[in-house]
Scaffold this active site. Structure first.
Site, short mmCIF file in Angstrom:
data_model
loop_
_atom_site.label_atom_id
_atom_site.label_comp_id
_atom_site.label_asym_id
_atom_site.label_seq_id
_atom_site.Cartn_x
_atom_site.Cartn_y
_atom_site.Cartn_z
CG ASP A 103 -1.66 1.22 1.48
OD1 ASP A 103 -1.83 1.99 0.51
OD2 ASP A 103 -2.09 1.45 2.63
CG ASN A 142 -2.81 5.50 -1.10
OD1 ASN A 142 -2.86 4.35 -0.63
ND2 ASN A 142 -3.77 6.00 -1.86
CG ASP A 184 -5.83 3.32 0.44
OD1 ASP A 184 -4.94 2.45 0.53
OD2 ASP A 184 -6.47 3.54 -0.61
CG ASP A 230 -1.31 1.53 -3.75
OD1 ASP A 230 -0.11 1.42 -4.05
OD2 ASP A 230 -1.70 2.02 -2.67
CG ASP A 234 -7.05 -12.83 -13.06
OD1 ASP A 234 -7.83 -13.53 -13.71
OD2 ASP A 234 -6.58 -13.16 -11.95
CG ASP A 271 -11.73 -16.06 -13.14
OD1 ASP A 271 -11.02 -16.36 -12.17
OD2 ASP A 271 -12.98 -15.97 -13.07
CD GLU A 288 -9.61 -20.53 -11.75
OE1 GLU A 288 -9.62 -20.69 -10.52
OE2 GLU A 288 -10.48 -19.86 -12.34
CG HIS A 295 -6.52 -15.38 -5.93
ND1 HIS A 295 -6.00 -16.03 -7.03
CD2 HIS A 295 -7.83 -15.17 -6.20
CE1 HIS A 295 -6.96 -16.19 -7.93
NE2 HIS A 295 -8.08 -15.67 -7.45
CG ASP A 296 -9.33 -18.73 -5.85
OD1 ASP A 296 -9.70 -17.63 -5.39
OD2 ASP A 296 -9.47 -19.06 -7.04
O1 TEU Z 1 -11.95 -19.21 -9.27
C1 TEU Z 1 -12.78 -20.23 -9.75
C2 TEU Z 1 -12.98 -21.31 -8.81
O2 TEU Z 1 -13.27 -22.42 -9.21
C3 TEU Z 1 -12.78 -20.99 -7.39
O3 TEU Z 1 -13.37 -19.77 -7.11
C4 TEU Z 1 -13.45 -21.96 -6.54
O4 TEU Z 1 -14.77 -22.12 -6.93
C5 TEU Z 1 -13.40 -21.39 -5.16
O5 TEU Z 1 -12.05 -21.30 -4.81
C6 TEU Z 1 -14.21 -22.17 -4.22
O6 TEU Z 1 -13.93 -23.52 -4.28
C7 TEU Z 1 -11.83 -18.05 -10.00
C8 TEU Z 1 -11.00 -17.05 -9.22
O7 TEU Z 1 -9.71 -17.54 -9.02
C9 TEU Z 1 -11.71 -16.73 -7.94
O8 TEU Z 1 -10.96 -15.88 -7.13
C10 TEU Z 1 -13.04 -16.10 -8.31
O9 TEU Z 1 -13.79 -15.89 -7.15
C11 TEU Z 1 -13.83 -16.95 -9.27
O10 TEU Z 1 -13.06 -17.46 -10.34
C12 TEU Z 1 -14.94 -16.14 -9.90
O11 TEU Z 1 -14.40 -15.19 -10.78
CA CA Z 2 -3.40 2.19 -1.23
#
Ligand code: TEU
Ligand code: CA
Length: 540
Positions: free
Chosen positions: A20, A22, A24, A28, A97, A204, A257, A326-327
């Site tokens: 970050d 700035n 907040d 960013d 993405d 995605d 993905e 990130h998931d």
């Molecule tokens: O993820 C798709 C996906 O299959 C996962 O979201 C999965 O369903 C979830 O982790 C729960 O099991 C992509 C992105 O990586 C995710 O961050 C998004 O939320 C999703 O698509 C919708 O765009």
């Molecule tokens: Ca920021």
């Protein structure tokens, strides 16, 4: 032509949580720019940015309300241009993405579509429900499909008086790829970013974009209806067109993905002659300790994990290698031991990522062995899917303790807590109030400290990347599995043997003879494999 993306290590940034600039509390683009030297020094060759487009943040950027502008929380288009240029100056490429299965319900297209503005009526998947009532509403949704985020995949829109399909949240309506106008809009989005200098896209949930029919689906605990949209012929056609008409003109890289995709389908999607995608993210190895698309975590069984990895390594000529994003929960908390062997097991997992065959992806924080977050209450969690799952589990009268265990093991916020740069208040991530809690272990686990300690995960990561760069065998040579013992993974890459132990037990399997070139254990001679050891041995 040599594919540039085979020799690079790609680093995923979740912009909201990276840096970050700035105060907040939200990461960013200027924050990312300030860390480019750090990333260069780490040795990465490309950055994949989770979405930075304008978004109301229902799913934190994966609900896009304008594909051609930047979320003001992250900065401006000028900042983005500067990031691309500054990265380029350091020989680092930028991968965006691309979320094109759905938009936000706040996207201009959706607003026009719900109002039936001429030309926009069919941008989304609209249907009447079943059983019309006197007031014009319906008794039931058009079909029985369920959403990835739990519940029905349909929402009723009062303005239009019809239902729209949303495979994800209600604020993420699915686009209609039977409409040529939608294809053209998306094509222009790709061109817009490629013209600005980005080098490719992480696509995605790309294999669900085309819905062949809207008939009722076979009942399924997680995803009813999926047989009507998973990897349909229509999807292959769209990918091929985007490739021929746009991507191939820019030497752009794509990684799809691809949810619930098996080997055969992955081969088809990535076959060079079919011109669709370059690589995919397979979920197969990630599903070895999960059931139901991640909501239920089961025990990690290393041998099962190695078997799945090996199968994909052998069968696909080239793919991606990743253990975090990130998931997903943090890999050390999941496949390693974040209590007794945090450094060693993080280093072993990093070693695995960087020595298997394929384009390696590292997720921010993985290079310092960041761990899952000890959340203590639901209101600390921002991830929409966690809240949905929590509600369903409660409705099903799951015991509270079990629900919480489930949440802790699976919430996507495990990966999204801010990057831990140093041990000062705000962890060097922000001078303000962070948008999501910082893991309290930032005082022990942080970049500044790791960079100064010779045995740290980051120091090992840098060595591994430099080693991969210096030894083409790790790109070019085939993957060959070597029989080993329970819990130990052993494979050859050209003139090297790699040994990985993802258990806390010493094995009877021995590190082979040869020159030890890299190890996360103070090893100087062949011998029994230690707990969480990772060692590369060069042939004599
Ligand atoms: O993820 C798709 C996906 O299959 C996962 O979201 C999965 O369903 C979830 O982790 C729960 O099991 C992509 C992105 O990586 C995710 O961050 C998004 O939320 C999703 O698509 C919708 O765009
Ligand atoms: Ca920021």
């Amino acid at each position: 032509m040599e594919k540039w993306w085979k020799r690079k290590v790609i680093y995923q940034i979740y912009p909201r949580s990276f840096c970050d600039s700035n105060g907040d509390g939200i990461g960013d683009i200027r924050g990312i720019i300030s860390k480019l030297d750090y990333l260069k020094d780490l040795g990465v060759g490309a950055l994949w940015l989770s979405p930075v487009y304008k978004s109301p943040n229902d799913d934190y950027g994966y609900d896009i309300s304008d594909y051609k502008s930047i979320n003001p929380e992250f900065g401006t288009l000028e900042d983005m241009d500067e990031l691309i240029a500054q990265a380029k100056a350091r020989d680092i490429r930028i991968i965006m993405d691309l979320v094109i299965n759905h938009t936000s319900d706040e996207h201009g297209w959706f607003i026009k579509s719900r109002n039936r503005e001429p030309g926009y009526e069919d941008y989304y998947i609209w249907r009447d429900g079943k059983g019309r009532k006197a007031d014009g509403t319906f008794k039931r949704a058009p079909n029985n499909w369920s959403s990835f985020f739990t519940g029905s995949a349909w929402a009723f829109d009062e303005t239009r008086g019809q239902y729209y399909l949303h495979l994800f949240s209600q604020k993420q309506p699915d686009l209609n790829y039977n409409n040529p106008a939608v294809y053209n809009e998306i094509k222009s989005v790709l061109e817009f970013w490629l013209e600005r200098g980005v080098s490719g896209f992480r696509c995605d949930v790309i294999n669900v974009i085309y819905k062949t029919s809207l008939a009722n689906g076979k009942r399924h605990i997680a995803l009813t209806g999926k047989e009507h949209y998973l990897s349909q012929e229509g999807c292959h056609k769209i990918l091929n067109r985007l490739n021929e008409e746009v991507l191939s003109k820019y030497d752009a890289y794509t990684v799809g993905e691809t949810v619930m995709v098996g080997l055969e389908e992955a081969k088809k999607l990535t076959a060079e002659e079919r011109k669709e995608l370059d690589t995919v993210f397979s979920f197969a190895h990630m599903e070895t300790d999960q059931i139901n698309n991640q909501w239920f975590k089961t025990k990690f069984k290393p041998d099962k994990f190695y078997n799945v990895l090996s199968k994909w390594q052998r069968e696909l000529p080239w793919n991606t290698v990743y253990l975090e994003n990130h998931d997903q929960p943090r890999s050390v908390s999941r496949f390693g031991d974040d209590k007794n062997y945090r450094m060693r097991s993080s280093a072993a997992l990093m070693g695995l990522t960087l020595t298997l065959r394929g384009t390696p992806f590292i997720f921010e924080g993985q290079e310092i062995g960041m761990t899952n977050m000890p959340f203590t209450s639901l209101n600390q969690i921002k991830d929409i899917s966690t809240h949905n799952v929590y509600a369903i589990a409660k409705k099903l009268h799951f015991p509270k303790k079990i629900i919480w265990k489930l949440v802790l093991a699976s919430t996507r916020d495990n990966a999204r807590t801010p990057m831990q740069w140093n041990d000062k208040k705000g962890a060097g991530f922000t001078t303000g109030e962070p948008w999501l809690m910082i893991n309290p272990n930032y005082r022990i686990i942080n970049v500044e400290k790791d960079l100064k300690s010779p045995g740290s995960v980051i120091v090992f990561t840098k060595k591994l990347i430099a080693f991969r760069d210096a030894h083409p065998d790790f790109v070019d040579a085939p993957f060959e599995r070597i029989p080993s013992a329970k819990g130990v993974f052993c494979y050859r890459r050209g003139g090297f043997t790699v040994v990985v132990n993802l258990t806390a037990k010493k094995s009877k399997f021995r590190v082979p003879n040869g020159t030890i070139v890299l190890s996360n254990f103070a090893r100087s001679a062949p011998g029994a494999v230690e707990p969480y050891e990772f060692t590369i041995v060069a042939d004599k």
